[in-house]
Design a protein around this motif. Structure first.
Motif, PDB file in Angstrom:
ATOM      1  N   TYR A 132      -7.438   5.290   4.898  1.00  0.00           N
ATOM      2  CA  TYR A 132      -6.229   5.019   4.095  1.00  0.00           C
ATOM      3  C   TYR A 132      -5.202   4.213   4.891  1.00  0.00           C
ATOM      4  CZ  TYR A 132      -7.496   8.218   0.251  1.00  0.00           C
ATOM      5  OH  TYR A 132      -8.087   8.830  -0.828  1.00  0.00           O
ATOM      6  N   ILE A 136      -2.900   1.169   3.031  1.00  0.00           N
ATOM      7  CA  ILE A 136      -1.515   1.417   2.617  1.00  0.00           C
ATOM      8  C   ILE A 136      -0.533   0.677   3.518  1.00  0.00           C
ATOM      9  CG2 ILE A 136       0.256   3.194   2.330  1.00  0.00           C
ATOM     10  CD1 ILE A 136      -2.114   5.205   1.928  1.00  0.00           C
ATOM     11  N   TYR A 139       4.940   0.738  -0.723  1.00  0.00           N
ATOM     12  CA  TYR A 139       5.007   1.722  -1.813  1.00  0.00           C
ATOM     13  C   TYR A 139       4.200   1.245  -3.011  1.00  0.00           C
ATOM     14  CZ  TYR A 139       8.388  -1.190  -4.315  1.00  0.00           C
ATOM     15  OH  TYR A 139       8.987  -2.211  -4.990  1.00  0.00           O
ATOM     16  N   LEU A 142       0.777   2.715  -3.479  1.00  0.00           N
ATOM     17  CA  LEU A 142       0.704   4.147  -3.781  1.00  0.00           C
ATOM     18  C   LEU A 142       0.938   4.420  -5.262  1.00  0.00           C
ATOM     19  CD1 LEU A 142       2.749   5.347  -0.686  1.00  0.00           C
ATOM     20  CD2 LEU A 142       0.274   5.534  -1.024  1.00  0.00           C
ATOM     21  N   PRO A 143       0.477   5.509  -5.784  1.00  0.00           N
ATOM     22  CA  PRO A 143      -0.351   6.505  -5.095  1.00  0.00           C
ATOM     23  C   PRO A 143      -1.814   6.051  -5.004  1.00  0.00           C
ATOM     24  CG  PRO A 143      -0.095   7.137  -7.375  1.00  0.00           C
ATOM     25  CD  PRO A 143       0.705   5.878  -7.202  1.00  0.00           C
ATOM     26  N   ALA A 176      -2.762  10.131  -1.839  1.00  0.00           N
ATOM     27  CA  ALA A 176      -1.649   9.698  -0.999  1.00  0.00           C
ATOM     28  C   ALA A 176      -0.483   9.311  -1.892  1.00  0.00           C
ATOM     29  CB  ALA A 176      -2.086   8.507  -0.149  1.00  0.00           C
ATOM     30  N   HIS A 177       0.698   9.767  -1.520  1.00  0.00           N
ATOM     31  CA  HIS A 177       1.870   9.583  -2.376  1.00  0.00           C
ATOM     32  C   HIS A 177       3.087   9.130  -1.572  1.00  0.00           C
ATOM     33  CE1 HIS A 177      -0.261  11.863  -5.563  1.00  0.00           C
ATOM     34  NE2 HIS A 177      -0.778  12.487  -4.516  1.00  0.00           N
ATOM     35  N   ALA A 178       4.015   8.517  -2.312  1.00  0.00           N
ATOM     36  CA  ALA A 178       5.226   8.014  -1.663  1.00  0.00           C
ATOM     37  C   ALA A 178       6.250   9.114  -1.410  1.00  0.00           C
ATOM     38  CB  ALA A 178       5.853   6.897  -2.502  1.00  0.00           C
ATOM     39  N   VAL A 266       3.281   8.729   4.662  1.00  0.00           N
ATOM     40  CA  VAL A 266       2.751   9.025   3.330  1.00  0.00           C
ATOM     41  C   VAL A 266       2.593  10.535   3.155  1.00  0.00           C
ATOM     42  CG1 VAL A 266       0.673   8.738   1.923  1.00  0.00           C
ATOM     43  CG2 VAL A 266       1.576   6.810   3.220  1.00  0.00           C
TER      44      VAL A 266
END
Length: 490
Positions: A132, A136, A139, A142-143, A176-178, A266
């Motif tokens: 990941y 990444i 933003y 993501l996600p 994976a998230h902001a 993240v």
RNA sequence: CGGGGUAUAGCGCAGCUGGUAGCGCGCUACGUUCGGGACGUAGAGGUCGGGCGUUCGAGUCGCCCUACCCCGACCA
């Protein structure tokens, strides 16, 4: 008669084992702790997979696949994670065999030693977060909502078919998230999906809750679980969803540029269910005659058994059975017409009961004369003779009824075996009898540990729907604000 | 890793104080059966987990391995 199962009341563990073998779900392999999943067992797993996969996709997840092997060094990046798995890892040290110069057989070629050992994945957080990292930057990336269906290996000391095997099949979602909030929402969404799957498809009621700190996933900030109660009064953790915070992002240096142009770590989740669900399914519903499968997961929902003397009678029955079969198939019901001449009806009846087929239809000369058919349901073992007319609608209704009935039976069982306990004496007595115990706990790991040592009971979860209620810890007598769920567990 | 046990036909087992291996199920063939796990007859199938030793002779006795199972310890 040769296939008689051990009775549940005699030896529950033996009953379970017998059932898995005799219903042709799985068997032990030549490799210690690793099982062969046989076609009938695998068919049930495929039904589970198909439904879960659908639910994951409906919530925006995609499937991908990551490697089986993970470089050893990856495990040293997240301290608590490695601690959780280090003791049960299979390690690849060499990549080649050669003929034994001293004689017969092969040996590991000592010249083929790997620079860095590879770990057979016990779970994929590390390799996935390493990947990941490259996916990444912003933003806008993501996600990431990914799931993989895979096998994993955990070198368990003691294994049991489906419930704990050295190698098992599962799915693991890694997202994976902001923001923290979004990751927590994802964690909760997935545990709800598991709960819904367990209840609506497996017909198995579950308690949704949070794990305590000591029972949490290695590397997680919070672990949600679904806990089911088995017929012997023990709990089975059936699925987990983890809020990983920024632990893995920090360990693998996964940062993104936020809308505001700041570099941030993240937020992560992971969640999984495994072939252990097969064990749960088996133990939740089955009886001394064999498996009882919920119609929604049964590979064969209806079996038709002809009863005949001589092929002329079979020739009469066959077209009628075929017609019913194709009409059922037209409405999406899976049907088997078992016209094997090599086995007698009684044998087939017993066999399909053992295999948990929800509905059995039997048709003989009498039915042929009368335009009727014998219908037997597996959950209640009730038999009735009904007209062939309208059989499709009748079966559609009955399949739903069976699905509901076995859920309710399991639900009633859980209700009858869930106890509110307020004193330590009562706790010790009740835990011996089995079941879920709802009791107050002072929130400390020390108390949790002591209770475990004295009774083998663990805190299965802190139920999310627990109502606030002032009370005193069942062990320490210190104040508590809510009850938690205790049980002995698989 | 501690305690206990097992290893003989595909599966489950018997085989005593040593004399060259048997039962049930299953399997194959044929016949009779077929509304709840059929029956008869005839067959096929085993380097007795491996090694070493004792003995005229070892499935059986001794020692050493190995594997598996159960109970514990351990186990997102």
């Amino acid at each position: 008669m040769a296939k008689a199962l051990t009775k549940r009341s005699e030896n529950y563990a033996q009953w379970y084992n017998d059932l898995v073998i005799k219903a042709d779900l799985a068997e032990n392999s030549a490799v210690r702790g690793s099982m062969v999943i046989k076609p009938y067992g695998y068919a049930i797993w495929e039904k589970m997979q198909a439904q879960l996969d659908k639910m994951f996709k409906e919530t925006g997840h995609e499937n991908a696949y990551f490697p089986l092997f993970i470089p050893k060094s990856y495990f040293s990046k997240e301290a608590s994670h490695v601690e959780g798995f280090a003791k049960e890892c299979a390690v690849v040290t060499h990549y080649r065999l050669k003929n034994d110069p001293d004689g017969k057989g092969v040996i590991v070629d000592p010249d083929a030693k790997l620079e860095e050992e590879l770990i057979v994945r016990p779970t994929s957080e590390t390799i996935i977060w390493d990947t990941y990292k490259n996916w990444i930057q912003s933003y806008r990336d993501l996600p990431i909502l990914i799931n993989q269906w895979a096998n994993v290996v955990r070198w368990e000391m003691r294994t049991r078919l489906f419930l704990r095997t050295a190698e098992f099949l599962w799915q693991e979602g890694h997202t994976a998230h902001a923001t923290r909030q979004e990751a927590i929402a994802e964690t909760q969404q997935m545990i709800e999906i598991y709960a819904q799957f367990a209840q609506d498809f497996m017909a198995m009621p579950v308690i949704v809750g949070n794990k305590t700190e000591t029972e949490r996933f290695a590397g997680a900030l919070d672990t949600y679980t679904i806990e089911a109660l088995m017929q012997d009064g023990k709990a089975l953790q059936s699925g987990t969803s983890h809020f990983l915070g920024q632990n893995f992002a920090k360990a693998f240096d996964v940062k993104f540029a936020s809308k505001e142009g700041k570099l941030e770590y993240v937020w992560a989740t992971s969640w999984g269910v495994s072939t252990r669900l097969m064990g749960a399914l088996i133990m939740a519903h089955s009886d001394d005659n064999g498996l009882v499968l919920p119609p929604k997961l049964a590979p064969i929902q209806v079996v038709i058994v002809p009863i005949y003397k001589g092929f002329d009678e079979l020739d009469n029955i066959r077209p009628v059975a075929q017609k019913i079969k194709s009409e059922l198939q037209k409405v999406g019901i899976s049907v088997k017409f078992d016209d094997r001449d090599t086995h007698k009806p009684g044998f087939k009846f017993a066999e399909y009961e053992l295999k948990g087929v929800p509905i059995r239809l039997a048709m003989g000369p009498r039915d042929f004369e009368n335009g009727t058919i014998e219908l037997a349901r597996r959950d209640t073992l009730e038999k009735s003779t009904v007209p062939q007319e309208g059989i499709v609608e009748r079966i559609q209704v009955l399949l739903d009824e069976i699905q509901t009935n076995i859920y309710q039976k399991a639900f009633r069982f859980r209700e009858e075996n869930t106890f509110q306990v307020d004193t330590w004496e009562e706790f010790k007595t009740q835990i011996e009898k089995g079941g879920f115990i709802l009791a107050h706990w002072d929130g400390s790991s020390e108390t949790e540990e002591k209770i475990k040592n004295e009774t083998k009971a663990t805190i299965r979860c802190i139920p999310i729907d627990a109502k606030e209620e002032d009370g005193l810890c069942v062990y320490s007598g210190k104040p508590s604000r809510q009850r938690v769920l205790f049980a002995r567990a698989y």
